[in-house]
Motif scaffolding. Structure first.
Motif, PDB file in Angstrom:
ATOM      1  N   ARG A 187      -4.874  -0.101   9.082  1.00 16.49           N
ATOM      2  CA  ARG A 187      -5.330  -1.432   9.496  1.00 16.49           C
ATOM      3  C   ARG A 187      -4.144  -2.394   9.645  1.00 16.49           C
ATOM      4  N   CYS A 188      -3.190  -2.316   8.734  1.00 12.87           N
ATOM      5  CA  CYS A 188      -1.987  -3.166   8.837  1.00 12.87           C
ATOM      6  C   CYS A 188      -1.202  -2.860  10.101  1.00 12.87           C
ATOM      7  N   ARG A 232       0.820  -1.194   0.000  1.00 15.83           N
ATOM      8  CA  ARG A 232       0.000   0.000   0.000  1.00 15.83           C
ATOM      9  C   ARG A 232       0.862   1.256   0.000  1.00 15.83           C
ATOM     10  N   ASP A 235      -5.885   0.974   4.643  1.00 16.85           N
ATOM     11  CA  ASP A 235      -5.210  -0.328   4.714  1.00 16.85           C
ATOM     12  C   ASP A 235      -3.917  -0.240   5.523  1.00 16.85           C
ATOM     13  N   GLU A 265      -8.186   4.635   0.414  1.00 13.78           N
ATOM     14  CA  GLU A 265      -8.215   3.203   0.691  1.00 13.78           C
ATOM     15  C   GLU A 265      -6.839   2.710   1.151  1.00 13.78           C
ATOM     16  N   CYS A 266      -5.804   3.174   0.473  1.00 15.96           N
ATOM     17  CA  CYS A 266      -4.435   2.770   0.875  1.00 15.96           C
ATOM     18  C   CYS A 266      -4.118   3.234   2.279  1.00 15.96           C
TER      19      CYS A 266
END
Length: 389
Positions: free
Chosen positions: A228-229, A162, A225, A221-222
């Motif tokens: 979230r990662c 990402r 992510d 979105e990236c």
């Protein structure tokens, strides 16, 4: 001190005047009184030593003869006495074989392991089960650690992807701005020159807007992510740390038990315990064999004592000879050989004594006041060897 007492205590000289060759002594001619005295004294000393040795040889010879007489008595048995003797001797022979088999068997476990198992006999089964459970749990923890490590790598890879996508989108944004700007200038110039309508500009603006919206949405979105990662990776690391603590504690428990019992795993501990059980059974069997052997040995002794043998006890070691004629033949041959060897020693010693007496008799009259005591020694030697000379 008398001459006889002095003679018995006198040390032998290293230089002797007598040479023994094949059972005979080589005669020596002497004239000097001192040399004669030493020569006769040496002969008397040797006569005494050989006579004493002869006594021991004759005792052993007579003993071997008695053993041979016992063999004849045992071989001459018939009927019920012989049947009982063979029956009891067979049991003794079997039990001796079983005992020897146990004593010569290779050790299944060391004494150290045996005594440790014996000390913890009631606890070992529980310890084995606990060790097996701990090993299974340890394997589960290992799988969890491997799974968490894989998840951590996955989140790291996804975050990296990402991040790279964001960098790519930024570059694409810059390219799009430049391209749209150039196209806008070109279209605007052409519109002025050729008096075009504004439709191409609207079309360009539409596509630029769509591209910009897509880039913005992908960037968002990236970013989601990536966050979230980060959250999931931190959570995975936290779980991994907790699981590592469990792993270390469980590994220490397993290692302590293995070191305590000098094994590498529960399988070896189980094997040692099974071998311990086998050894205990064999020891119990050995104990029973010894008890049975004592019983049949006592029965055999009662039978043998009833035969009025010279030495009944020795037959406890020759039970095989009682039941196997070939063993009896070998036993007789052994005693015949021993008796013949002893007879040869007696004959050799008697020849030496005879030759020495001849030498002493030749010089006894030249011993002066010691002649009577020398003759006394010869009489004692003759008394010791009476019946053989």
């Amino acid at each position: 001190m008398s001459f006889l007492d002095w003679l018995f205590k006198r040390k032998k000289k290293t230089q002797q005047n007598v040479e023994i060759q094949e059972g005979n002594i080589k005669p020596v001619e002497l004239k000097d009184p001192a040399a004669i005295r030493n020569y006769v004294i040496n002969l008397c000393e040797q006569l005494i030593d050989i006579s004493r040795e002869m006594e021991d040889v004759r005792k052993e010879y007579n003993q071997v003869t008695e053993y041979l007489n016992d063999i004849q008595i045992v071989e001459g048995l018939e009927g019920e006495p012989k049947k009982q003797l063979i029956e009891v001797s067979t049991q003794v022979s079997k039990l001796i074989g079983a005992r020897n088999e146990y004593m010569n068997a290779e050790k299944k476990i060391s004494d150290e392991v045996f005594y440790q198992m014996q000390e913890l006999e009631d606890e070992v089964p529980k310890i084995i089960r606990r060790l097996m459970d701990n090993e299974k749990y340890l394997d589960t923890i290992k799988r969890d650690l491997n799974r968490l490590a894989a998840e951590k790598v996955e989140w790291s890879v996804l975050r990296h992807e990402r991040k790279e996508e964001q960098a790519y989108l930024r570059k694409m944004t810059q390219v799009l701005v430049v391209v749209v700007g150039v196209l806008a200038v070109v279209i605007a110039g052409l519109s002025i020159v050729f008096e075009w309508e504004t439709l191409p500009l609207f079309i360009l603006a539409f596509f630029a807007t769509v591209a910009a919206c897509y880039i913005v949405l992908r960037m968002q979105e990236c970013e989601k992510d990536i966050k979230r990662c980060d959250v999931n990776q931190n959570y995975t690391i936290t779980l991994e740390n907790r699981v590592k603590i469990k792993y270390v504690n469980m590994k220490n428990a397993v290692d302590y038990t293995c070191r305590r019992f000098h094994v590498n795993n529960s399988r070896e501990l189980t094997y040692n315990y099974e071998q311990y059980i086998e050894v205990c059974k064999e020891r119990e069997k050995f104990k029973n064999v010894n008890e049975d052997l004592d019983y049949f040995n006592n029965r055999l002794m009662r039978i043998l004592r009833g035969l009025n043998l010279y030495d009944a006890k020795i037959w406890l070691n020759y039970a095989n000879a009682v039941i196997d004629p070939r063993e009896m033949v070998e036993l007789k041959h052994e005693y015949f050989t021993r008796r013949q060897s002893l007879r040869n020693r007696i004959e050799y010693s008697l020849n030496v004594i005879t030759d020495m007496r001849v030498e002493v008799d030749k010089y006894v009259d030249k011993m002066g006041d010691k002649s009577g005591q020398v003759r006394e020694i010869l009489m004692k030697v003759e008394a010791i060897n009476k019946g053989y000379m």
